[in-house]
Scaffold this motif. Structure first.
Motif, mmCIF file in Angstrom:
data_model
loop_
_atom_site.group_PDB
_atom_site.id
_atom_site.type_symbol
_atom_site.label_atom_id
_atom_site.label_comp_id
_atom_site.label_asym_id
_atom_site.label_seq_id
_atom_site.Cartn_x
_atom_site.Cartn_y
_atom_site.Cartn_z
ATOM 1 N N PHE A 195 0.370 -0.829 -0.208
ATOM 2 C CA PHE A 195 -0.008 0.059 0.149
ATOM 3 C C PHE A 195 1.326 1.066 0.130
ATOM 4 N N LEU A 196 1.507 1.192 1.316
ATOM 5 C CA LEU A 196 2.386 2.694 0.775
ATOM 6 C C LEU A 196 3.472 2.489 -0.361
ATOM 7 N N GLN A 197 4.359 1.998 -0.991
ATOM 8 C CA GLN A 197 4.964 1.810 -2.160
ATOM 9 C C GLN A 197 4.253 2.336 -2.728
ATOM 10 N N LEU A 198 2.748 1.711 -3.273
ATOM 11 C CA LEU A 198 2.331 1.802 -4.726
ATOM 12 C C LEU A 198 1.177 3.418 -4.017
ATOM 13 N N ALA A 199 1.099 4.091 -2.882
ATOM 14 C CA ALA A 199 0.242 5.045 -2.817
ATOM 15 C C ALA A 199 1.035 6.053 -2.844
ATOM 16 N N PHE A 200 3.056 6.580 -3.056
ATOM 17 C CA PHE A 200 3.544 7.525 -2.610
ATOM 18 C C PHE A 200 4.324 7.864 -4.360
ATOM 19 N N GLN A 201 4.104 6.054 -4.482
ATOM 20 C CA GLN A 201 4.971 6.045 -6.224
ATOM 21 C C GLN A 201 5.061 7.077 -7.217
ATOM 22 N N THR A 202 6.180 7.736 -7.623
ATOM 23 C CA THR A 202 6.146 8.446 -8.472
ATOM 24 C C THR A 202 7.138 8.428 -9.927
ATOM 25 N N LEU A 203 7.785 7.270 -9.670
ATOM 26 C CA LEU A 203 8.746 7.023 -10.575
ATOM 27 C C LEU A 203 9.848 7.407 -11.038
ATOM 28 N N PRO A 204 10.664 8.011 -10.265
ATOM 29 C CA PRO A 204 11.421 9.397 -10.360
ATOM 30 C C PRO A 204 12.839 8.820 -11.067
ATOM 31 N N PHE A 205 12.583 8.068 -11.125
ATOM 32 C CA PHE A 205 14.332 7.021 -11.937
ATOM 33 C C PHE A 205 13.855 6.261 -13.340
ATOM 34 N N ARG A 206 12.917 6.230 -13.698
ATOM 35 C CA ARG A 206 12.095 5.782 -14.603
ATOM 36 C C ARG A 206 11.713 6.269 -15.669
ATOM 37 N N GLY A 207 12.512 8.457 -15.498
ATOM 38 C CA GLY A 207 12.512 9.355 -16.761
ATOM 39 C C GLY A 207 11.093 9.995 -17.337
ATOM 40 N N GLU A 208 11.584 9.380 -18.626
ATOM 41 C CA GLU A 208 10.240 10.310 -18.928
ATOM 42 C C GLU A 208 8.866 9.068 -19.462
ATOM 43 N N ASP A 209 9.196 8.194 -18.963
ATOM 44 C CA ASP A 209 8.857 6.635 -19.196
ATOM 45 C C ASP A 209 7.462 6.592 -17.942
ATOM 46 N N GLY A 210 8.508 7.346 -17.271
ATOM 47 C CA GLY A 210 8.295 6.868 -15.958
ATOM 48 C C GLY A 210 6.668 8.176 -15.496
ATOM 49 N N ALA A 211 7.534 9.566 -15.888
ATOM 50 C CA ALA A 211 6.937 10.333 -15.760
ATOM 51 C C ALA A 211 5.491 10.955 -17.131
ATOM 52 N N SER A 212 5.259 10.151 -17.957
ATOM 53 C CA SER A 212 4.323 10.188 -18.853
ATOM 54 C C SER A 212 3.141 8.916 -18.297
ATOM 55 N N TRP A 213 3.673 8.478 -17.387
ATOM 56 C CA TRP A 213 2.819 7.052 -17.337
ATOM 57 C C TRP A 213 1.818 7.483 -16.070
ATOM 58 N N ILE A 214 3.044 7.979 -15.156
ATOM 59 C CA ILE A 214 2.095 8.421 -14.005
ATOM 60 C C ILE A 214 1.539 9.321 -14.452
ATOM 61 N N SER A 215 1.699 10.192 -15.057
ATOM 62 C CA SER A 215 0.335 11.220 -14.898
ATOM 63 C C SER A 215 -0.218 10.864 -15.834
ATOM 64 N N GLY A 216 -0.683 10.055 -17.067
ATOM 65 C CA GLY A 216 -1.804 9.564 -17.874
ATOM 66 C C GLY A 216 -2.577 8.947 -17.028
ATOM 67 N N TRP A 217 -2.099 8.197 -16.092
ATOM 68 C CA TRP A 217 -2.428 7.126 -14.635
ATOM 69 C C TRP A 217 -2.740 7.634 -13.511
ATOM 70 N N THR A 218 -1.692 7.957 -12.899
ATOM 71 C CA THR A 218 -2.831 7.954 -11.544
ATOM 72 C C THR A 218 -2.840 9.034 -10.841
ATOM 73 N N THR A 219 -1.736 9.821 -11.773
ATOM 74 C CA THR A 219 -1.622 11.797 -11.401
ATOM 75 C C THR A 219 -3.539 12.112 -12.165
ATOM 76 N N PHE A 220 -3.356 11.560 -13.035
ATOM 77 C CA PHE A 220 -4.608 11.452 -13.940
ATOM 78 C C PHE A 220 -6.387 11.140 -12.530
ATOM 79 N N TYR A 221 -5.984 9.703 -12.668
ATOM 80 C CA TYR A 221 -7.372 9.627 -11.559
ATOM 81 C C TYR A 221 -7.009 9.817 -10.390
ATOM 82 N N TRP A 222 -6.202 10.650 -9.592
ATOM 83 C CA TRP A 222 -6.219 11.908 -8.753
ATOM 84 C C TRP A 222 -6.899 13.538 -8.983
ATOM 85 N N GLY A 223 -7.015 13.496 -10.567
ATOM 86 C CA GLY A 223 -7.055 14.717 -10.616
ATOM 87 C C GLY A 223 -8.773 14.016 -10.940
#
Length: 612
Positions: free
Chosen positions: A320-348
């Motif tokens: 739970f905690l790992q998923l809840a605070f997941q931002t994938l900073p070391f995955r570069g552009e792919d990580g940022a794109s995926w987080i913004s397209g899914w997790t951040t999108f859902y929270w917004g």
């Protein structure tokens, strides 16, 4: 809990107070600043989308992407904070406070209450994404960057765990904050059913000024854009389902007709009020959803799904905690794109919907304690959501991992419009299941639209819990007309993305940013109010305990005091007599069995008597 059948006509919420800590409260009626400014913003946005769809899409989508990419970390942090806030309030003394007078009983039965909040909250999304999201996270092109290299079984487990994150405690934690803040202001403090009054402990006398109007305008615009885009995008699944069943081909004309029919039914439901149309359709929804769920469980890999439910809950809790605070900073552009397209999108998206869902949940939650409210809104829908995704998504993943079914058609991409129907196609009675799903998603659309119209009209009418029917009809019609117009424009351009629907969705997401700040203020306001009330309760309890102590021990204390006074008086009398007569009391002689040691008659000696 008192069932609705025990009280068929629920008592209406209290009249708005005419004066209070925040200054004079408004009388019920149309708030012209809120209605006309919000209506003007909506009209300008829709005209922009219709007349200059390409420019509108480009500007709004770029703005939204910039905002989401820049503050994705903020969304991840603040939404997890909302979950923690709700849990802390529930387990504390604050959870004992009732949303209403201390002797108020719930207006609706537990089943009707769950059905209405579930249908308003995310019922339509569950049907749409039930199989599509787990399959997407498992697919080659949709898997999270930190799970793409996993073996198929581990990737499937991760896919459901990630889905649970997006649809579980975090989503309902957002609704808890808004719903509880509004419910406390409305049912406990007697304020109107509006977002602004949840901020009264912070805003004070500024609550009923332009600041409060601005808060309600943000809520109103975000709600309408959210409902309109949901109608527009969701109609694709209904049309795809009808096409899959061979009933009607999937075309623009069919989609426009579906939107108009759904809007007409939603308008009738909104016009009938909460206790009739909305409640009836919500109960019907829950029944159909339960029927579909149990049928798929029986016809699908039953034993596998039962084992998968237990495994998925364990995976979610463990990570739970790992998923809840997941931002994938070391995955570069792919990580940022995926987080913004899914997790951040859902929270917004959940935040943009929270004014609508929160106000509606608050409206139907009178008479429940805060602990009951948070438990019901946070845990029960989450448990049902987990069960839904495990059975629908787990069945699809079972077919893909263990039976080798390719739901991507060799492209590596999942079509969310048809994923559920494709899954049913590999089960017995697949056509019947698809038909039930089409009916279910249609009713979910109706309940979302009618409850949304009801909430928007309450906000526009200064928090009136029973706003005029004519304006309820207006809001319900407006959301459908906007969606149908944008779909029709897309057919003229031949480009679905040019319809402006995506840009309207982006506008709804943009409204989440300012409203997230409003939600933080709600948490502060709610904590301040509840803390003060708990202190008052504790002082009253202390006084009550003191009173009970005095009443319980007063007679005993009185008897002891009387005996002590009597003894003291007696000693003084004896001493006085001894002074006068020259006689004084003697102590008891060991072995004497009678006589009073203090009696001057039985144990006395004259002062002038010679000693033996």
């Amino acid at each position: 809990m008192s069932a609705s059948t025990a009280r068929p006509t629920p008592s209406s919420p209290p009249d708005p107070p005419q004066d209070g800590p925040g200054g004079p409260s408004p009388a019920y009626g149309l708030s012209k600043p809120v209605f006309y400014i919000a209506g003007g913003i909506i009209l300008l946005a829709v005209l922009f989308a219709l007349l200059l769809p390409d420019v509108f899409n480009s500007v709004i989508s770029t703005l939204n992407s910039t905002v989401v990419d820049s503050i994705g970390w903020y969304y991840v942090l603040v939404v997890t904070g909302f979950v923690g806030f709700g849990i802390v309030v529930a387990v504390s003394r604050m959870g004992e406070i009732k949303l209403g007078k201390d002797d108020d009983e719930p207006e609706y039965s537990v089943f009707s209450w769950f059905a209405m909040l579930f249908a308003a909250g995310m019922g339509i999304g569950l049907v749409f994404w039930g199989a599509a999201e787990p399959l997407t996270f498992f697919s080659e092109n949709g898997a999270p960057p930190n799970a793409a290299d996993l073996e198929a079984p581990a990737r499937a487990e991760r896919a459901l765990g990630q889905t649970f994150l997006h649809w579980g405690l975090h989503a309902w934690g957002i609704y808890v904050v808004v719903g509880l803040a509004v419910a406390y202001a409305v049912h406990r403090r007697g304020r109107p059913v509006s977002i602004r009054w949840a901020l009264e402990p912070v805003l004070g006398r500024r609550t009923n000024t332009w600041i409060g109007d601005l808060v309600d305008i943000i809520a109103l615009v975000g709600t309408l854009f959210g409902i309109a885009t949901s109608l527009g995008f969701g109609v694709n699944q209904i049309a795809a389902g009808l096409d899959h069943l061979g009933v009607l081909p999937n075309s623009t004309t069919v989609q426009v007709v579906i939107v108009l029919v759904v809007t007409a039914l939603a308008t009738l439901s909104a016009a009938s009020g909460v206790d009739k149309g909305i409640k009836l359709l919500s109960n019907l929804n829950m029944g159909l959803a339960a029927l579909l769920l149990v049928t798929v469980l029986i016809l699908g890999p039953t034993l596998f799904l039962l084992r998968d439910v237990v495994s998925n809950i364990g995976y979610y809790l463990q990570n739970f905690l790992q998923l809840a605070f997941q931002t994938l900073p070391f995955r570069g552009e792919d990580g940022a794109s995926w987080i913004s397209g899914w997790t951040t999108f859902y929270w917004g998206w959940w935040i943009s919907w929270s004014p609508f869902v929160g106000v509606f949940i608050a409206r139907i939650s009178k008479g429940r304690t805060i602990r009951e409210f948070i438990t019901g809104v946070l845990l029960v829908p989450t448990a049902l959501t987990f069960l839904w995704f495990t059975i629908m998504g787990g069945t699809a993943l079972y077919k893909s991992v263990l039976e080798g079914v390719d739901f991507t058609g060799g492209t590596g991409d999942i079509d969310p419009n048809t994923a559920l129907f494709d899954t049913f196609a590999h089960l017995p009675a697949g056509a019947l299941l698809s038909g039930i799903a089409v009916v279910l998603v249609s009713i979910f659309f109706i309940t979302s639209a009618d409850s949304g119209a009801f909430v928007m009209d309450m906000i526009a009418h200064r928090g009136d819990p029973n706003p005029p029917r004519i304006t309820r009809i207006f809001w319900a019609s407006a959301s459908g007309v906007i969606a149908a117009s944008l779909i029709w424009v897309s057919s003229l351009s031949g480009d679905g993305d040019a319809s402006g629907m995506t840009a309207l969705q982006s506008l709804a997401l943009l409204s989440a940013l300012p409203f997230s700040i409003v939600m933080i203020a709600m948490c502060i306001s709610l904590w301040r109010s509840l803390s003060n009330e708990v202190k008052v309760i504790e002082r009253l309890e202390t006084r009550l305990r003191e009173r009970e102590f005095i009443e319980h021990y007063s007679s005993e204390i009185t008897d002891r005091v009387d005996a002590r006074v009597e003894e003291t008086v007696h000693d003084h009398v004896v001493e006085h007599l001894a002074t006068i007569t020259g006689e004084f009391p003697l102590p008891n002689i060991e072995g004497e069995s009678s006589g009073d040691a203090g009696s001057p008659v039985t144990n006395r000696h004259r002062r002038d008597a010679p000693e033996a």
